[in-house]
Design an enzyme around this catalytic site. Structure first.
Site, PDB file in Angstrom:
ATOM      1  N   LYS A   1      13.980  25.833  -1.701  1.00  0.00           N
ATOM      2  CA  LYS A   1      13.391  26.298  -0.434  1.00  0.00           C
ATOM      3  C   LYS A   1      12.229  27.252  -0.714  1.00  0.00           C
ATOM      4  O   LYS A   1      12.420  28.321  -1.282  1.00  0.00           O
ATOM      5  CB  LYS A   1      14.424  27.043   0.408  1.00  0.00           C
ATOM      6  CG  LYS A   1      13.872  27.349   1.798  1.00  0.00           C
ATOM      7  CD  LYS A   1      14.717  28.330   2.568  1.00  0.00           C
ATOM      8  CE  LYS A   1      14.335  29.756   2.305  1.00  0.00           C
ATOM      9  NZ  LYS A   1      12.960  30.104   2.707  1.00  0.00           N
TER      10      LYS A   1
ATOM     11  N   GLU B   1      15.325  37.319  -9.746  1.00  0.00           N
ATOM     12  CA  GLU B   1      14.080  37.984 -10.178  1.00  0.00           C
ATOM     13  C   GLU B   1      13.580  38.743  -8.959  1.00  0.00           C
ATOM     14  O   GLU B   1      13.159  38.148  -7.971  1.00  0.00           O
ATOM     15  CB  GLU B   1      13.079  36.946 -10.678  1.00  0.00           C
ATOM     16  CG  GLU B   1      12.057  37.523 -11.631  1.00  0.00           C
ATOM     17  CD  GLU B   1      10.773  37.876 -10.922  1.00  0.00           C
ATOM     18  OE1 GLU B   1      10.636  39.064 -10.539  1.00  0.00           O
ATOM     19  OE2 GLU B   1       9.937  36.998 -10.756  1.00  0.00           O
TER      20      GLU B   1
ATOM     21  N   CYS C   1       5.180  40.878  -8.260  1.00  0.00           N
ATOM     22  CA  CYS C   1       6.311  41.790  -8.460  1.00  0.00           C
ATOM     23  C   CYS C   1       6.134  42.617  -9.737  1.00  0.00           C
ATOM     24  O   CYS C   1       6.676  43.713  -9.845  1.00  0.00           O
ATOM     25  CB  CYS C   1       7.625  41.034  -8.475  1.00  0.00           C
ATOM     26  SG  CYS C   1       7.502  39.480  -9.328  1.00  0.00           S
TER      27      CYS C   1
ATOM     28  N   GLU D   1       8.539  49.984  -3.873  1.00  0.00           N
ATOM     29  CA  GLU D   1       7.634  48.848  -4.071  1.00  0.00           C
ATOM     30  C   GLU D   1       6.822  48.628  -2.801  1.00  0.00           C
ATOM     31  O   GLU D   1       7.378  48.482  -1.720  1.00  0.00           O
ATOM     32  CB  GLU D   1       8.436  47.584  -4.410  1.00  0.00           C
ATOM     33  CG  GLU D   1       7.519  46.437  -4.770  1.00  0.00           C
ATOM     34  CD  GLU D   1       8.262  45.166  -5.153  1.00  0.00           C
ATOM     35  OE1 GLU D   1       9.275  44.843  -4.519  1.00  0.00           O
ATOM     36  OE2 GLU D   1       7.788  44.478  -6.079  1.00  0.00           O
TER      37      GLU D   1
HETATM   38  P1  ADP Z   1       9.650  38.797   0.179  1.00  0.00           P
HETATM   39  O1  ADP Z   1       9.685  40.259   0.436  1.00  0.00           O
HETATM   40  O2  ADP Z   1       9.070  38.385  -1.117  1.00  0.00           O
HETATM   41  O3  ADP Z   1       9.272  37.968   1.359  1.00  0.00           O
HETATM   42  P2  ADP Z   1      12.334  37.944   0.655  1.00  0.00           P
HETATM   43  O4  ADP Z   1      13.425  38.324  -0.246  1.00  0.00           O
HETATM   44  O5  ADP Z   1      12.348  38.392   2.064  1.00  0.00           O
HETATM   45  O6  ADP Z   1      11.100  38.438  -0.146  1.00  0.00           O
HETATM   46  O7  ADP Z   1      12.115  36.376   0.658  1.00  0.00           O
HETATM   47  C1  ADP Z   1      12.184  35.585  -0.504  1.00  0.00           C
HETATM   48  C2  ADP Z   1      12.848  34.273  -0.160  1.00  0.00           C
HETATM   49  O8  ADP Z   1      14.194  34.527   0.246  1.00  0.00           O
HETATM   50  C3  ADP Z   1      12.199  33.530   0.988  1.00  0.00           C
HETATM   51  O9  ADP Z   1      12.226  32.147   0.687  1.00  0.00           O
HETATM   52  C4  ADP Z   1      13.119  33.854   2.162  1.00  0.00           C
HETATM   53  O10 ADP Z   1      13.092  32.868   3.170  1.00  0.00           O
HETATM   54  C5  ADP Z   1      14.465  33.890   1.488  1.00  0.00           C
HETATM   55  N1  ADP Z   1      15.515  34.665   2.182  1.00  0.00           N
HETATM   56  C6  ADP Z   1      15.362  35.676   3.066  1.00  0.00           C
HETATM   57  N2  ADP Z   1      16.562  36.154   3.459  1.00  0.00           N
HETATM   58  C7  ADP Z   1      17.510  35.428   2.805  1.00  0.00           C
HETATM   59  C8  ADP Z   1      18.955  35.442   2.761  1.00  0.00           C
HETATM   60  N3  ADP Z   1      19.664  36.307   3.476  1.00  0.00           N
HETATM   61  N4  ADP Z   1      19.569  34.565   1.945  1.00  0.00           N
HETATM   62  C9  ADP Z   1      18.868  33.708   1.188  1.00  0.00           C
HETATM   63  N5  ADP Z   1      17.522  33.632   1.187  1.00  0.00           N
HETATM   64  C10 ADP Z   1      16.838  34.480   1.979  1.00  0.00           C
END
Ligand code: ADP
Length: 490
Positions: free
Chosen positions: A197, A271, A305, A402
């Site tokens: 995804k 990561e 990151c 961050e």
């Molecule tokens: P960033 O700050 O880099 O956007 P996120 O951690 O919010 O980081 O998002 C990174 C990925 O994790 C995206 O693909 C997002 O859709 C997905 N994501 C966000 N929340 C969840 C969750 N609760 N469980 C699994 N994946 C998630």
């Protein structure tokens, strides 16, 4: 040279040279009005019947509609991956698997310009970055892991080579296609199948990759690419028939995932965030170091990151380094990411831009001195001026949290021990940089800094052969190189 205008504790740095525009053509980018989910080798409408918009963050124009996968769709994708694993991929001789991965690598190379243009339109990063860094690295990752596919016994001598099964892979928006490559290539090389995804703001290049995968005749179900936001990601993480979760993203979501898989048999690599120290000693090659600092935090909007967001300068060279940094900051070109002159493109989303603004306000409130490039920002789209903060205490939130934007804090130090202590005083531990003429200093620091990756006299250099990953709240597990293969084997 540069002219400075001071207001309160903010100094705007001006450098007035106009460049003629040099825009990259959009002609190569074929973007469909809408994209469905790539499951079992076909594009399928989502069970949810829902779609969301993906926009160009530099213009706020809609680029396409993207399907939102719900738990039913996730289940379908996992079933397809399981079926492909049991009946096709895990049974195929390794040298046959390698041929598919090589084919995907070559097809990416052939369509590199289209991928670069779409990456820039959808994500906001300068075309120079996506064209010269992201997409070539993507192809190299597939080539590198294709090479290992039939040589796993040499990579791990005296071990029984056993794949894990179905990998659920969730990636962020900062290097959309590169993160997909980091995840998919080693998983396929080791004989696993995949449900991936992409992040909700940058799904397009992963969906273009799905088109290539379809054209490559990879057996259906070996790679499934489904789109959606956090709920879709959570449905992948919680699916009982997934053997491995590979996640790159924020530390907050990483912690949620860690809790969700605790007590299950799922193998995990995370990561997560970073707050890297970039350290300049007084014997460093000064101009090279200044350029390395600029590259480490400002190119790519600080959306990295491992960005070198905390600069530590040895006291005796502080004045000269600060002057050179300000001069260079004032020349950075912020604006249209499709222009080949642009150094700093668009912030990936309004939400991210608002978050960076929040930190700029915190910096002002804390009484830090702020230096900003005074360029004219485009009227539409999400842009932030590159910003330096001086007078920064170790306890400042800007030095601790961050920010994920083009914002650099600068602190000074006198001795090696002092800078090691300051650099390690963070919950993160992803990367660091050291600038010095002395090999002995480099070795001293690389053994004492708690960071997964340390660059010496360079910064943000990536290669498929080199493992990448963090300590502490920056996550665990390594991607890239042989370590990256090990993460997909029992
Ligand atoms: P960033 O700050 O880099 O956007 P996120 O951690 O919010 O980081 O998002 C990174 C990925 O994790 C995206 O693909 C997002 O859709 C997905 N994501 C966000 N929340 C969840 C969750 N609760 N469980 C699994 N994946 C998630």
């Amino acid at each position: 040279m540069s002219k400075a205008v001071k207001k309160n504790n903010t100094v705007k740095l001006d450098f007035n040279i106009e460049y003629a525009p040099a825009p990259e053509s959009k002609a190569s980018a074929k973007i469909q009005p809408s994209y469905d989910l790539f499951i079992n080798g076909k594009f399928e409408k989502p069970a949810s019947k829902k779609y969301f918009d993906t926009i160009n963050p530099a213009t706020e124009e809609k680029l396409s509609s993207i399907a939102e996968a719900n738990a039913t769709d996730v289940n379908k994708a996992v079933k397809a991956a399981r079926n492909a694993y049991d009946n096709t991929w895990s049974k195929m001789p390794a040298k046959e698997r390698a041929k598919y991965i090589y084919r995907i690598a070559r097809m990416i190379q052939e369509r590199a310009r289209e991928f670069a243009v779409i990456e820039t339109l959808d994500g906001g990063k300068p075309i120079r970055e996506s064209r010269d860094i992201d997409i070539p690295l993507v192809a190299n990752h597939f080539f590198y892991y294709a090479g290992w596919t039939d040589k796993l016994a040499y990579a791990f001598p005296n071990k029984k080579i056993q794949s894990l099964g179905v990998a659920g892979q969730i990636i962020p928006w900062n290097f959309p296609l590169l993160m997909a490559a980091w995840k998919i290539a080693p998983a396929l090389a080791t004989g696993n199948t995949v449900v991936l995804k992409p992040a909700e703001t940058t799904s397009l290049t992963a969906l273009k990759l799905a088109e290539i995968i379809q054209e490559s005749d990879l057996p259906p179900g070996v790679v499934n690419i489904i789109t959606g936001a956090g709920a879709t990601g959570a449905a992948i993480v919680n699916h009982p028939d997934i053997n491995k979760i590979a996640f790159t993203g924020s530390t907050d979501v990483g912690k949620i995932i860690q809790r969700a898989v605790a007590g299950t048999n799922k193998k995990v690599t995370l990561e997560l965030g970073g707050k890297a120290a970039n350290i300049i000693f007084d014997d460093a090659p000064i101009d090279q170091a200044v350029e390395g600092v600029i590259n480490g935090i400002f190119f790519n909007q600080g959306h990295v990151c491992c960005a070198g967001s905390r600069l530590f300068v040895q006291e005796s060279v502080y004045d000269i380094i600060l002057k050179k940094l300000k001069d260079r900051l004032s020349t950075l070109i912020v604006g249209n990411p499709m222009d080949k002159n642009t150094d700093i493109g668009a912030i990936n989303s309004k939400q991210q831009m608002d978050n960076i603004h929040k930190y700029l306000r915190i910096g002002e409130k804390e009484g830090l001195e702020m230096y900003q490039n005074n360029c004219v920002l485009p009227k539409k789209g999400f842009f932030i001026r590159p910003t330096l903060f001086t007078n920064v205490a170790q306890s400042s939130r800007l030095a601790q949290e961050e920010i994920f934007g083009p914002v650099l804090t600068i602190q000074t130090f006198r001795t090696d021990d002092e800078v090691i202590e300051k650099a390690n005083n963070t919950p993160f531990g992803l990367s660091a940089g050291v600038w010095t003429d002395k090999g002995s200093k480099i070795f001293n620091l690389t053994t004492k800094l708690r960071a997964g990756v340390i660059w010496a006299n360079t910064y943000n250099k990536f290669d498929p052969t080199s493992p990448f990953g963090g300590y502490k709240e920056s996550g665990y597990g390594r991607e890239g190189g042989l370590h990256g293969l090990g993460a997909y084997l029992k």
